[in-house]
Design a protein around this motif. Structure first.
Motif, PDB file in Angstrom:
ATOM      1  N   ALA A 146       0.828  -1.331   0.080  1.00  0.00           N
ATOM      2  CA  ALA A 146       0.147  -0.235   0.158  1.00  0.00           C
ATOM      3  C   ALA A 146       0.927   1.152   0.060  1.00  0.00           C
ATOM      4  CB  ALA A 146      -1.031   0.095   1.330  1.00  0.00           C
ATOM      5  N   GLU A 147       0.531   2.169  -0.726  1.00  0.00           N
ATOM      6  CA  GLU A 147       1.172   3.372  -0.918  1.00  0.00           C
ATOM      7  C   GLU A 147       0.245   4.463  -0.177  1.00  0.00           C
ATOM      8  OE1 GLU A 147       2.799   5.752  -4.399  1.00  0.00           O
ATOM      9  OE2 GLU A 147       0.788   6.953  -3.848  1.00  0.00           O
ATOM     10  N   ILE A 148       0.562   4.929   0.948  1.00  0.00           N
ATOM     11  CA  ILE A 148      -0.495   5.931   1.841  1.00  0.00           C
ATOM     12  C   ILE A 148       0.189   7.197   1.879  1.00  0.00           C
ATOM     13  CG2 ILE A 148      -1.462   5.958   4.005  1.00  0.00           C
ATOM     14  CD1 ILE A 148      -0.824   3.138   4.355  1.00  0.00           C
ATOM     15  N   SER A 149      -0.596   8.227   1.802  1.00  0.00           N
ATOM     16  CA  SER A 149      -0.194   9.622   1.713  1.00  0.00           C
ATOM     17  C   SER A 149      -1.534  10.449   2.357  1.00  0.00           C
ATOM     18  CB  SER A 149       0.300  10.222   0.598  1.00  0.00           C
ATOM     19  OG  SER A 149       0.677  11.412   0.533  1.00  0.00           O
ATOM     20  N   PRO A 150      -1.330  10.768   3.660  1.00  0.00           N
ATOM     21  CA  PRO A 150      -2.707  11.379   4.208  1.00  0.00           C
ATOM     22  C   PRO A 150      -2.602  12.800   3.619  1.00  0.00           C
ATOM     23  CG  PRO A 150      -1.633  10.260   5.765  1.00  0.00           C
ATOM     24  CD  PRO A 150      -0.631  10.067   4.559  1.00  0.00           C
ATOM     25  N   ARG A 151      -3.605  13.414   3.033  1.00  0.00           N
ATOM     26  CA  ARG A 151      -3.636  14.705   2.491  1.00  0.00           C
ATOM     27  C   ARG A 151      -4.231  15.798   3.309  1.00  0.00           C
ATOM     28  NH1 ARG A 151      -4.148  14.459  -3.082  1.00  0.00           N
ATOM     29  NH2 ARG A 151      -3.792  16.583  -2.848  1.00  0.00           N
ATOM     30  N   THR A 152      -5.089  15.354   4.380  1.00  0.00           N
ATOM     31  CA  THR A 152      -5.830  16.548   5.186  1.00  0.00           C
ATOM     32  C   THR A 152      -5.637  16.255   6.511  1.00  0.00           C
ATOM     33  OG1 THR A 152      -7.405  17.074   3.469  1.00  0.00           O
ATOM     34  CG2 THR A 152      -7.687  17.679   5.755  1.00  0.00           C
ATOM     35  N   PHE A 153      -5.800  15.017   7.102  1.00  0.00           N
ATOM     36  CA  PHE A 153      -5.699  14.927   8.362  1.00  0.00           C
ATOM     37  C   PHE A 153      -4.462  13.623   8.805  1.00  0.00           C
ATOM     38  CE2 PHE A 153     -10.432  14.722   7.432  1.00  0.00           C
ATOM     39  CZ  PHE A 153     -10.597  16.184   8.121  1.00  0.00           C
ATOM     40  N   PRO A 154      -3.489  13.959   9.818  1.00  0.00           N
ATOM     41  CA  PRO A 154      -2.786  12.781  10.229  1.00  0.00           C
ATOM     42  C   PRO A 154      -3.540  11.832  10.816  1.00  0.00           C
ATOM     43  CG  PRO A 154      -2.636  14.709  11.631  1.00  0.00           C
ATOM     44  CD  PRO A 154      -3.625  15.080  10.651  1.00  0.00           C
ATOM     45  N   ILE A 155      -3.097  10.457  10.562  1.00  0.00           N
ATOM     46  CA  ILE A 155      -3.754   9.353  10.978  1.00  0.00           C
ATOM     47  C   ILE A 155      -3.055   8.429  11.794  1.00  0.00           C
ATOM     48  CG2 ILE A 155      -5.247   9.408   9.010  1.00  0.00           C
ATOM     49  CD1 ILE A 155      -3.734   7.041   7.520  1.00  0.00           C
ATOM     50  N   LEU A 156      -3.607   7.687  12.639  1.00  0.00           N
ATOM     51  CA  LEU A 156      -2.786   6.678  13.369  1.00  0.00           C
ATOM     52  C   LEU A 156      -3.211   5.256  12.923  1.00  0.00           C
ATOM     53  CD1 LEU A 156      -1.428   5.893  16.013  1.00  0.00           C
ATOM     54  CD2 LEU A 156      -3.442   5.886  17.210  1.00  0.00           C
ATOM     55  N   VAL A 157      -2.220   4.491  12.402  1.00  0.00           N
ATOM     56  CA  VAL A 157      -2.659   3.249  11.948  1.00  0.00           C
ATOM     57  C   VAL A 157      -1.795   2.062  12.682  1.00  0.00           C
ATOM     58  CG1 VAL A 157      -3.077   4.210   9.692  1.00  0.00           C
ATOM     59  CG2 VAL A 157      -0.745   3.464  10.431  1.00  0.00           C
ATOM     60  N   ARG A 158      -2.084   1.182  12.695  1.00  0.00           N
ATOM     61  CA  ARG A 158      -1.468  -0.014  13.178  1.00  0.00           C
ATOM     62  C   ARG A 158      -1.513  -1.380  12.461  1.00  0.00           C
ATOM     63  NH1 ARG A 158      -5.761   1.746  15.877  1.00  0.00           N
ATOM     64  NH2 ARG A 158      -4.476   2.533  17.329  1.00  0.00           N
ATOM     65  N   GLU A 159      -0.502  -2.083  12.662  1.00  0.00           N
ATOM     66  CA  GLU A 159      -0.563  -3.553  12.008  1.00  0.00           C
ATOM     67  C   GLU A 159      -1.965  -4.151  11.883  1.00  0.00           C
ATOM     68  OE1 GLU A 159       1.947  -7.737  11.901  1.00  0.00           O
ATOM     69  OE2 GLU A 159       2.037  -6.349  13.547  1.00  0.00           O
ATOM     70  N   GLY A 160      -2.407  -4.478  10.851  1.00  0.00           N
ATOM     71  CA  GLY A 160      -3.882  -4.951  10.694  1.00  0.00           C
ATOM     72  C   GLY A 160      -4.812  -4.012  10.345  1.00  0.00           C
ATOM     73  N   SER A 161      -4.563  -2.763  10.379  1.00  0.00           N
ATOM     74  CA  SER A 161      -5.600  -1.654   9.740  1.00  0.00           C
ATOM     75  C   SER A 161      -5.905  -1.971   8.506  1.00  0.00           C
ATOM     76  CB  SER A 161      -4.938  -0.269  10.205  1.00  0.00           C
ATOM     77  OG  SER A 161      -4.675   0.028  11.578  1.00  0.00           O
ATOM     78  N   ARG A 162      -7.067  -1.598   8.013  1.00  0.00           N
ATOM     79  CA  ARG A 162      -7.560  -1.728   6.636  1.00  0.00           C
ATOM     80  C   ARG A 162      -7.954  -0.501   6.051  1.00  0.00           C
ATOM     81  NH1 ARG A 162     -11.892  -6.611   7.639  1.00  0.00           N
ATOM     82  NH2 ARG A 162     -12.269  -5.481   9.457  1.00  0.00           N
ATOM     83  N   LEU A 163      -7.201  -0.071   4.868  1.00  0.00           N
ATOM     84  CA  LEU A 163      -7.462   1.048   4.382  1.00  0.00           C
ATOM     85  C   LEU A 163      -7.802   0.795   2.687  1.00  0.00           C
ATOM     86  CD1 LEU A 163      -4.218   3.278   5.428  1.00  0.00           C
ATOM     87  CD2 LEU A 163      -6.518   3.243   6.403  1.00  0.00           C
ATOM     88  N   SER A 164      -7.478  -0.318   2.515  1.00  0.00           N
ATOM     89  CA  SER A 164      -7.522  -0.725   0.898  1.00  0.00           C
ATOM     90  C   SER A 164      -8.644  -2.077   0.867  1.00  0.00           C
ATOM     91  CB  SER A 164      -6.327  -0.757   0.178  1.00  0.00           C
ATOM     92  OG  SER A 164      -5.507   0.372   0.031  1.00  0.00           O
ATOM     93  N   GLN A 165      -9.395  -2.120  -0.268  1.00  0.00           N
ATOM     94  CA  GLN A 165      -9.859  -3.381  -0.615  1.00  0.00           C
ATOM     95  C   GLN A 165      -9.643  -3.865  -2.193  1.00  0.00           C
ATOM     96  OE1 GLN A 165     -13.636  -0.578  -0.401  1.00  0.00           O
ATOM     97  NE2 GLN A 165     -14.289  -2.702  -0.861  1.00  0.00           N
ATOM     98  N   ILE A 166      -9.641  -5.128  -2.417  1.00  0.00           N
ATOM     99  CA  ILE A 166      -9.268  -5.753  -3.728  1.00  0.00           C
ATOM    100  C   ILE A 166     -10.558  -6.430  -4.193  1.00  0.00           C
ATOM    101  CG2 ILE A 166      -8.282  -7.738  -2.958  1.00  0.00           C
ATOM    102  CD1 ILE A 166      -6.003  -7.104  -5.001  1.00  0.00           C
ATOM    103  N   ARG A 167     -10.791  -6.198  -5.492  1.00  0.00           N
ATOM    104  CA  ARG A 167     -12.001  -7.074  -6.202  1.00  0.00           C
ATOM    105  C   ARG A 167     -11.226  -7.933  -7.121  1.00  0.00           C
ATOM    106  NH1 ARG A 167     -16.829  -3.382  -7.922  1.00  0.00           N
ATOM    107  NH2 ARG A 167     -17.512  -3.897  -5.693  1.00  0.00           N
ATOM    108  N   PHE A 168     -11.777  -9.110  -7.584  1.00  0.00           N
ATOM    109  CA  PHE A 168     -11.278 -10.071  -8.528  1.00  0.00           C
ATOM    110  C   PHE A 168     -12.408 -10.087  -9.789  1.00  0.00           C
ATOM    111  CE2 PHE A 168      -9.501 -10.808  -4.274  1.00  0.00           C
ATOM    112  CZ  PHE A 168      -8.202 -11.091  -4.521  1.00  0.00           C
ATOM    113  N   ARG A 169     -11.558 -10.160 -10.799  1.00  0.00           N
ATOM    114  CA  ARG A 169     -12.362 -10.275 -12.044  1.00  0.00           C
ATOM    115  C   ARG A 169     -11.819 -11.251 -12.896  1.00  0.00           C
ATOM    116  NH1 ARG A 169     -11.784  -5.576 -14.194  1.00  0.00           N
ATOM    117  NH2 ARG A 169     -13.701  -4.558 -13.761  1.00  0.00           N
ATOM    118  N   ARG A 170     -12.853 -12.307 -13.254  1.00  0.00           N
ATOM    119  CA  ARG A 170     -12.497 -13.363 -14.373  1.00  0.00           C
ATOM    120  C   ARG A 170     -12.907 -12.837 -15.780  1.00  0.00           C
ATOM    121  NH1 ARG A 170     -15.294 -17.566 -12.629  1.00  0.00           N
ATOM    122  NH2 ARG A 170     -13.707 -18.517 -11.284  1.00  0.00           N
ATOM    123  N   GLY A 171     -12.003 -12.900 -16.676  1.00  0.00           N
ATOM    124  CA  GLY A 171     -12.164 -12.500 -17.915  1.00  0.00           C
ATOM    125  C   GLY A 171     -12.337 -10.898 -18.084  1.00  0.00           C
TER     126      GLY A 171
END
Length: 372
Positions: A146-171
């Motif tokens: 993950a490339e992460i760049s907060p633009r407006t607010f500083p954020i507190l994250v930790r191992e296991g935090s979820r910022l992104s999701q992925i979708r899979f497509r066949r064909g």
């Protein structure tokens, strides 16, 4: 390697197929999956134990891995086990706990989670040898970052935090205007008005009628406090946002971030998924900042919804731009799932934005319009 066959249906993979990929090793997990990690048509991605502050955003290109580029560009390494603050204006690379060994004929696309986009956190997924962000090509085998760049607010994250999701497509993608027209005729994809379908279903911005007693949008406050990504309903809205009250137009300042909503209430039928397409420069000097996924059942009666507004994360380009009430601001494309899902958005799975109107991210308490 498993190969897609002609008998396999093309389209977006639903939750049960994603779960099978996790069990069979097409999706590799550094730790057992979280109970709610698999969504109706996507998989949340979890941050690993380290974040690398790098000098600049990059793509590794066809001759380099992400690790190789990080070693060249890293300024320092930040441990995430006990939580760490990611500062605004900085770029971080974080190895993810999920990696892929995709079958032939199956590709993947990533996107910020809804809450990530609503906090103006610029987040993209990178693969080894990538020439573009947020894409894993057919048959990709390797790690995800993950490339992460907060633009407006500083954020507190930790191992296991979820910022992104992925979708899979066949064909290949099956999204077409003909499909949208047929779906709209059968299902009524928007609540009212004539459907404008041209490279997707048009959505317009509501600056006048969203709520009789409430705001039509929010403008982010600069230099506000820290946001803990993993805490829900913990923050006061007015500490971070300035309400925008009904009006006929809005001047977008290029230094500001806005949360607005569509006039149309959107529906996604249970056997389909939708996505807001990236910004089209022909419609004005602004962009809907984060294209987003809409799960099966979003705003649909199958998920106990009766239409839900699309929330829009908006920025101007380099110059101020006047956004008019009712102006087209984004387009949705719809694609079929490979098979009917076992569950849809809003069916008791912790969905945060079913039946939403104008809604900030889940981190904020409910807004009281009387505090105008």
């Amino acid at each position: 390697m498993e190969m897609a066959t002609r008998s396999e249906a093309c389209g977006i993979l639903p939750a049960r197929a994603i779960a099978r990929y996790c069990e069979d090793g097409q999706i590799r997990l550094a730790r057992p999956p979280d109970a709610d990690q698999i969504q109706p048509a996507s998989l949340d991605l979890r941050l690993g134990p380290w974040a690398y502050r790098v000098r600049a955003s990059f793509l590794p290109g066809p001759r380099a891995t992400v690790d190789q580029r990080v070693r060249e560009l890293a300024l320092h390494r930040v441990p995430l086990a006990d939580g760490a603050v990611l500062e605004t204006g900085c770029v971080y690379i974080v190895p993810l706990q999920e990696s892929l060994k995709l079958p032939g004929g199956v590709a993947a696309a990533a996107n910020p989670k809804s809450s990530t986009g609503r906090l103006d956190i610029f987040t993209r997924v990178i693969t080894d040898y990538a020439r573009e962000f947020d894409k894993a090509p057919e048959g990709y085998e390797g790690p995800l970052f993950a490339e992460i760049s907060p633009r407006t607010f500083p954020i507190l994250v930790r191992e296991g935090s979820r910022l992104s999701q992925i979708r899979f497509r066949r064909g290949a993608s099956l999204a077409t205007d003909a499909l949208i027209r047929d779906l709209h005729a059968r299902e009524g994809l928007i609540s009212s008005g004539e459907a404008n379908i041209d490279n997707g279903l048009a959505l317009s911005v509501d600056l006048s009628t969203l709520g009789a007693d409430g705001p039509v949008g929010f403008r982010a406050k600069r230099h506000a406090g820290l946001i803990d990504i993993d805490r829900k309903a913990a923050l006061e809205v007015l500490d971070y946002w300035e309400p925008i009250w009904p009006r006929g137009s809005l001047v977008l300042d290029p230094d500001q971030f806005y949360i607005l909503a569509s006039k149309e209430a959107v529906r996604v039928p249970p056997a389909y998924a939708a996505e807001m397409t990236p910004f089209n420069p022909l419609v004005g000097e602004f962009r809907v900042h984060y294209a987003g996924f809409f799960d099966p059942g979003f705003g649909h009666s199958s998920g106990h919804g009766e239409g839900a507004r699309a929330v829009l994360e908006v920025r101007s380009h380099e110059v101020p731009f006047i956004l008019e009430d009712g102006q087209i601001i984004g387009r949705l494309v719809y694609e079929p799932l490979t098979q009917a899902p076992e569950r849809v958005y809003g069916q008791g799975i912790g969905s945060n934005y079913q039946r939403q109107g104008l809604k900030l991210s889940k981190h904020f308490k409910a807004f009281d319009p009387e505090r105008r």
